[in-house]
Design a protein around this motif. Structure first.
Motif, PDB file in Angstrom:
ATOM      1  N   THR A 156       0.855  -1.179   0.000  1.00  0.00           N
ATOM      2  CA  THR A 156       0.000   0.000   0.000  1.00  0.00           C
ATOM      3  C   THR A 156       0.894   1.234   0.000  1.00  0.00           C
ATOM      4  OG1 THR A 156      -0.013   0.210   2.387  1.00  0.00           O
ATOM      5  CG2 THR A 156      -1.723  -1.185   1.427  1.00  0.00           C
ATOM      6  N   ARG A 157       0.274   2.381  -0.174  1.00  0.00           N
ATOM      7  CA  ARG A 157       1.003   3.649  -0.124  1.00  0.00           C
ATOM      8  C   ARG A 157       1.717   3.853   1.203  1.00  0.00           C
ATOM      9  NH1 ARG A 157       2.355   7.455  -3.663  1.00  0.00           N
ATOM     10  NH2 ARG A 157       2.544   5.852  -5.231  1.00  0.00           N
ATOM     11  N   SER A 158       1.141   3.285   2.266  1.00  0.00           N
ATOM     12  CA  SER A 158       1.786   3.476   3.565  1.00  0.00           C
ATOM     13  C   SER A 158       2.775   2.349   3.859  1.00  0.00           C
ATOM     14  CB  SER A 158       0.728   3.577   4.665  1.00  0.00           C
ATOM     15  OG  SER A 158      -0.087   2.429   4.672  1.00  0.00           O
ATOM     16  N   GLY A 159       3.087   1.557   2.850  1.00  0.00           N
ATOM     17  CA  GLY A 159       4.153   0.572   3.001  1.00  0.00           C
ATOM     18  C   GLY A 159       3.746  -0.760   3.590  1.00  0.00           C
ATOM     19  N   LYS A 160       2.449  -1.027   3.638  1.00  0.00           N
ATOM     20  CA  LYS A 160       2.024  -2.322   4.171  1.00  0.00           C
ATOM     21  C   LYS A 160       2.038  -3.369   3.071  1.00  0.00           C
ATOM     22  CE  LYS A 160      -1.334  -0.263   7.196  1.00  0.00           C
ATOM     23  NZ  LYS A 160      -0.432   0.306   8.163  1.00  0.00           N
ATOM     24  N   ILE A 161       2.621  -4.517   3.373  1.00  0.00           N
ATOM     25  CA  ILE A 161       2.642  -5.604   2.402  1.00  0.00           C
ATOM     26  C   ILE A 161       1.215  -6.114   2.220  1.00  0.00           C
ATOM     27  CG2 ILE A 161       3.492  -7.935   1.956  1.00  0.00           C
ATOM     28  CD1 ILE A 161       5.953  -7.226   3.671  1.00  0.00           C
ATOM     29  N   MET A 162       0.758  -6.198   0.967  1.00  0.00           N
ATOM     30  CA  MET A 162      -0.611  -6.647   0.700  1.00  0.00           C
ATOM     31  C   MET A 162      -0.621  -8.164   0.521  1.00  0.00           C
ATOM     32  SD  MET A 162      -2.980  -4.234   0.652  1.00  0.00           S
ATOM     33  CE  MET A 162      -4.187  -4.103  -0.657  1.00  0.00           C
ATOM     34  N   ARG A 163      -0.674  -8.880   1.635  1.00  0.00           N
ATOM     35  CA  ARG A 163      -0.600 -10.347   1.576  1.00  0.00           C
ATOM     36  C   ARG A 163      -1.808 -10.944   0.873  1.00  0.00           C
ATOM     37  NH1 ARG A 163       1.025  -8.340   6.115  1.00  0.00           N
ATOM     38  NH2 ARG A 163       3.261  -8.388   6.469  1.00  0.00           N
ATOM     39  N   ARG A 164      -2.954 -10.279   1.018  1.00  0.00           N
ATOM     40  CA  ARG A 164      -4.174 -10.744   0.344  1.00  0.00           C
ATOM     41  C   ARG A 164      -3.950 -10.819  -1.173  1.00  0.00           C
ATOM     42  NH1 ARG A 164      -7.888  -7.759  -2.358  1.00  0.00           N
ATOM     43  NH2 ARG A 164      -7.130  -5.750  -1.629  1.00  0.00           N
ATOM     44  N   VAL A 165      -3.301  -9.788  -1.710  1.00  0.00           N
ATOM     45  CA  VAL A 165      -3.061  -9.726  -3.149  1.00  0.00           C
ATOM     46  C   VAL A 165      -2.007 -10.755  -3.558  1.00  0.00           C
ATOM     47  CG1 VAL A 165      -2.201  -8.244  -5.016  1.00  0.00           C
ATOM     48  CG2 VAL A 165      -3.749  -7.304  -3.289  1.00  0.00           C
ATOM     49  N   ILE A 166      -0.948 -10.875  -2.738  1.00  0.00           N
ATOM     50  CA  ILE A 166       0.111 -11.845  -3.041  1.00  0.00           C
ATOM     51  C   ILE A 166      -0.483 -13.257  -3.073  1.00  0.00           C
ATOM     52  CG2 ILE A 166       2.268 -12.866  -2.216  1.00  0.00           C
ATOM     53  CD1 ILE A 166       2.936 -10.194  -0.910  1.00  0.00           C
ATOM     54  N   LYS A 167      -1.311 -13.526  -2.077  1.00  0.00           N
ATOM     55  CA  LYS A 167      -1.893 -14.860  -1.972  1.00  0.00           C
ATOM     56  C   LYS A 167      -2.786 -15.160  -3.179  1.00  0.00           C
ATOM     57  CE  LYS A 167      -4.208 -17.765   1.399  1.00  0.00           C
ATOM     58  NZ  LYS A 167      -4.468 -17.944   2.823  1.00  0.00           N
ATOM     59  N   ALA A 168      -3.619 -14.203  -3.542  1.00  0.00           N
ATOM     60  CA  ALA A 168      -4.509 -14.413  -4.682  1.00  0.00           C
ATOM     61  C   ALA A 168      -3.698 -14.670  -5.946  1.00  0.00           C
ATOM     62  CB  ALA A 168      -5.415 -13.193  -4.858  1.00  0.00           C
ATOM     63  N   LYS A 169      -2.654 -13.850  -6.164  1.00  0.00           N
ATOM     64  CA  LYS A 169      -1.842 -14.020  -7.373  1.00  0.00           C
ATOM     65  C   LYS A 169      -1.141 -15.380  -7.360  1.00  0.00           C
ATOM     66  CE  LYS A 169       0.106 -13.051 -11.235  1.00  0.00           C
ATOM     67  NZ  LYS A 169       1.527 -12.837 -11.326  1.00  0.00           N
ATOM     68  N   ALA A 170      -0.553 -15.730  -6.215  1.00  0.00           N
ATOM     69  CA  ALA A 170       0.198 -16.981  -6.114  1.00  0.00           C
ATOM     70  C   ALA A 170      -0.704 -18.197  -6.310  1.00  0.00           C
ATOM     71  CB  ALA A 170       0.900 -17.064  -4.758  1.00  0.00           C
ATOM     72  N   LEU A 171      -1.938 -18.080  -5.868  1.00  0.00           N
ATOM     73  CA  LEU A 171      -2.848 -19.226  -5.983  1.00  0.00           C
ATOM     74  C   LEU A 171      -3.698 -19.159  -7.253  1.00  0.00           C
ATOM     75  CD1 LEU A 171      -4.026 -19.561  -2.262  1.00  0.00           C
ATOM     76  CD2 LEU A 171      -2.103 -20.672  -3.392  1.00  0.00           C
ATOM     77  N   GLY A 172      -3.373 -18.209  -8.119  1.00  0.00           N
ATOM     78  CA  GLY A 172      -4.064 -18.124  -9.401  1.00  0.00           C
ATOM     79  C   GLY A 172      -5.490 -17.615  -9.299  1.00  0.00           C
ATOM     80  N   LYS A 173      -5.759 -16.822  -8.250  1.00  0.00           N
ATOM     81  CA  LYS A 173      -7.117 -16.283  -8.099  1.00  0.00           C
ATOM     82  C   LYS A 173      -7.161 -14.809  -8.493  1.00  0.00           C
ATOM     83  CE  LYS A 173      -8.607 -19.500  -4.622  1.00  0.00           C
ATOM     84  NZ  LYS A 173      -8.241 -19.783  -3.238  1.00  0.00           N
ATOM     85  N   ASP A 174      -8.376 -14.270  -8.512  1.00  0.00           N
ATOM     86  CA  ASP A 174      -8.562 -12.868  -8.853  1.00  0.00           C
ATOM     87  C   ASP A 174      -7.958 -11.992  -7.748  1.00  0.00           C
ATOM     88  OD1 ASP A 174      -9.434 -10.441  -9.711  1.00  0.00           O
ATOM     89  OD2 ASP A 174     -11.516 -10.720  -9.058  1.00  0.00           O
TER      90      ASP A 174
END
Ligand code: 6R9
Length: 661
Positions: free
Chosen positions: A623-641
């Motif tokens: 995010t803009r404030s430097g938080k790692i977006m694990r939700r997005v990483i997980k979705a991408k890694a698992l082939g989800k939206d």
């Protein structure tokens, strides 16, 4: 309710303790208050202030804030979970932040040292100058029909017009809503429309890494379907030519031209809204968090004084963007209410090179420096070369916010930026809490990576699922068991979600318990360790493991700069730990190193935390404030939206995450 058998256990005990040098302790605002009151120990003081929180906040409200009319009731809790503070009083945060200083011996004191990104582009703004500018803009806003309760959206870079606009709104009782200038037009449009803003304040463009970039075209795109917006005010920052819509758009200089430098500050009810700030939820549309003039002013000012220990003669710098709650509370309102001198820096930390921040600290003699783990890890990654060039001996207090400050990052920050003596205030809090909640004070002996203890006046606890406080050595959900002045007041026009997200969880058992949405553990000495968002916690073979702890263990490997950990569904173990690793500069990506990192994590945390898969990546979405977006990483890694990625500062990082299944 099912009882919580799988409490998170502390996997690693931190044994290092750092004591703050005695002169820093004795100089600190919190220590002086403690001595005056006759408390013998820090524990005794923290406990008394929280047990007697109504009396405590009453004293703080009278110490830090001037009231047009004194309040008659400190806390009104007759309509839980909507609490009211300082009922019967009249107040305005703009009076406290600007007017009163402009008419005191502080009138010629610098409020902001503005440092533009182009080297040499700098100016100092005194309290008196700030006062005049705020008044001119407030009058101009009134002239186009902005009234009490109207919403004004700002979409601005970190330039003086940002605080000026916020204060001008506050002065006349309008409600500001800041949108990060890094957001796309879509992100801006949804916020403008949800808030039904009357006015948008923006800039032609801004500087980023040496280049002027356009901003205004995003606004034009965003406002295509925004019937509520009557005026767009455009600050000329870069001088690039931008399209202006006849009748709607006006340049800032023309807008304020001829306006009087005097403007009455409206005495407001303490519960009148000061701002709505949108934070991205995990799903659905962003939540508009509402804060109120009275309580927010008290919380922001008190913690700037007690936790960040800002004094009258400090030069203080919080590197946060104003569009984040940290910017609201600790770039704008907290320091201004105290009448402090702050740095307002427009650009990135690495322009023209990685020494930019350190050069600013040296040049202005910054003594209190508040930043974020993501920045610390970025500097760690590239070594000490740029730090060593500068004299940072002016630093007395360091502080951090936004994500867990891994022990490794704590050590680096302390040694390289804090001259091995400055304490680091690792502050845990949220947009919703308005101000710091769990944090050390200057006098607190610190353990690297721990946010230490709940602050005086806060009633913060860790509950299991049945609303029992968990014993030392265990973890659970962070809760607030009593209200506090700077707490959120509501969700903008969404009562159902307000109750559901924060208050429903424990309502049957203990009504009025605020659920923060984070997990934490307390070690045997009572020190608090933030484990991350409830949704990010891993469940491996029946054990709850915090992503934060595994990431910190990975970062303590000498070749690792940054780590993001997610869980991959696994039939046997429930979840397998998958680590995405950013290596330090110059380290070669080798297969054997992956194994080495997993083994290292196992050595630090034990076999249950062993990462089954390790991937090297160049970057992780944040995010803009430097938080790692694990939700997005997980979705991408698992082939989800990957869902809504409008809040990302580096959307391109998503593509560097490989699909793993
Ligand atoms: C101020 C701010 C809030 C969430 C919060 C938590 C995380 C903030 C932290 C921290 C570990 C710290 N967080 N400070 N985690 N240690 N010192 O960040 O507000 O943007 O609303 O985010 O950030 O997960 O719940 P906001």
């Amino acid at each position: 309710m099912k009882s919580d058998t799988a409490k998170t256990a502390v996997l690693q005990e931190e044994t290092r303790i750092f004591n703050t040098p005695q002169w820093i302790i004795e100089h600190s605002n919190s220590y002086q208050w403690m001595k005056n009151k006759g408390f013998k120990t820090e524990n005794e003081m923290r406990k008394w202030c929280s047990d007697n929180y109504i009396e405590f906040w009453d004293e703080m409200a009278r110490t830090f804030v001037d009231w047009f009319k004194p309040y008659t009731q400190i806390l009104d809790d007759s309509e839980k979970p909507h609490y009211k503070w300082f009922t019967g009083g009249k107040v305005n945060v703009a009076y406290n932040a600007v007017d009163r200083h402009a008419h005191s011996e502080k009138r010629n004191k610098v409020a902001y040292y503005f440092v533009g990104e182009p080297v040499g582009d700098a100016k100092a703004i005194t309290y008196y100058q700030l006062y005049r500018e705020v008044n001119r803009l407030a009058n101009a806003l009134k002239s186009v029909g902005v009234e009490k309760g109207d919403r004004v959206v700002t979409y601005l870079p970190m330039i003086p017009e940002q605080p000026i606009t916020m204060l001008a709104c506050a002065k006349i009782g309008a409600i500001h809503t800041l949108v990060f200038s890094g957001f796309s037009s879509g992100g801006l449009a949804s916020r403008v429309n949800d808030a039904e803003a009357k006015v948008v304040v923006t800039a032609d463009g801004f500087y980023r890494r040496g280049k002027p970039l356009p901003l205004k075209p995003n606004v034009d795109e965003a406002l295509k379907n925004s019937p509520s917006v009557k005026k767009v005010i455009v600050v000329k920052r870069t001088g690039v030519s931008v399209p202006m819509t006849e009748g709607r758009d006006v340049y800032y200089d023309d807008f304020v031209a001829g306006q009087s430098t005097k403007c009455e500050t409206v005495p407001l009810d303490p519960e009148d809204r000061l701002f709505i700030l949108y934070t991205s939820g995990t799903t659905g549309k962003p939540k508009g968090i509402e804060h109120a003039h009275g309580g927010y002013a008290v919380g922001a000012a008190q913690t700037t004084s007690w936790v960040l220990d800002v004094h009258d003669d400090d030069v203080y710098w919080c590197t946060a963007d104003a569009g984040w709650i940290t910017g609201h509370s600790y770039v704008i309102y907290g320091p201004l209410i105290l009448g402090a001198s702050s740095i307002l820096y427009e650009g990135s930390p690495d322009f023209p090179d990685l020494g930019r921040w350190w050069s600013i600290i040296e040049e202005y003699g910054v003594s209190v420096f508040y930043s974020a783990p993501t920045a610390v890890r970025m500097f760690m990654k590239s070594g000490e070369e740029f730090v060593k060039k500068y004299d940072l001996s002016s630093i007395r207090i360091l502080a951090s916010v936004g994500e867990p400050l891994n022990p490794e990052a704590y050590m680096w920050f302390r040694k390289n930026i804090g001259s091995d003596q400055a304490p680091i205030m690792d502050t845990w809090w949220q947009t919703e809490t308005g101000c710091h909640v769990v944090a050390p004070l200057a006098m607190t002996p610190e353990k690297p990576g721990s946010v230490c203890f709940p602050l005086p006046g806060m009633n913060t606890d860790i509950y299991d699922e049945d609303a029992n406080s968990v014993p030392l050595g265990y973890g659970g959900n962070i809760v607030q068991t009593a209200p506090w002045p700077s707490m959120l007041r509501a969700f903008f026009r969404d009562e159902i979600r307000y109750k559901k997200e924060y208050w429903d969880m424990y309502w049957q058992v203990k009504p009025g318990t605020y659920l923060a949405g984070d997990k934490a553990t307390r070690d045997k000495d009572g020190y608090w360790w933030i484990q991350g968002r409830i949704d990010d916690v891993l469940k491996v073979a029946g054990h709850r493991i915090s992503n934060a702890e595994v990431e910190s263990a990975a970062v303590s490997h000498p070749k690792v700069a940054e780590a993001a950990v997610i869980g991959e569904p696994d039939e046997v173990k429930g979840e397998k730990i998958v680590a995405f690793i950013i290596l330090k500069e110059g380290v070669v990506e080798e297969e054997s190193l992956k194994k080495d990192i997993s083994t290292h994590v196992r050595k630090v945390l034990g076999p249950v935390a062993y990462p089954d898969k390790v991937y090297f990546v160049k970057d992780v979405p944040k995010t803009r404030s430097g938080k790692i977006m694990r939700r997005v990483i997980k979705a991408k890694a698992l082939g989800k939206d990957t869902g809504d990625v409008s809040a990302l500062s580096n959307p391109e990082a998503v593509s560097s995450i490989p699909q793993i299944n």
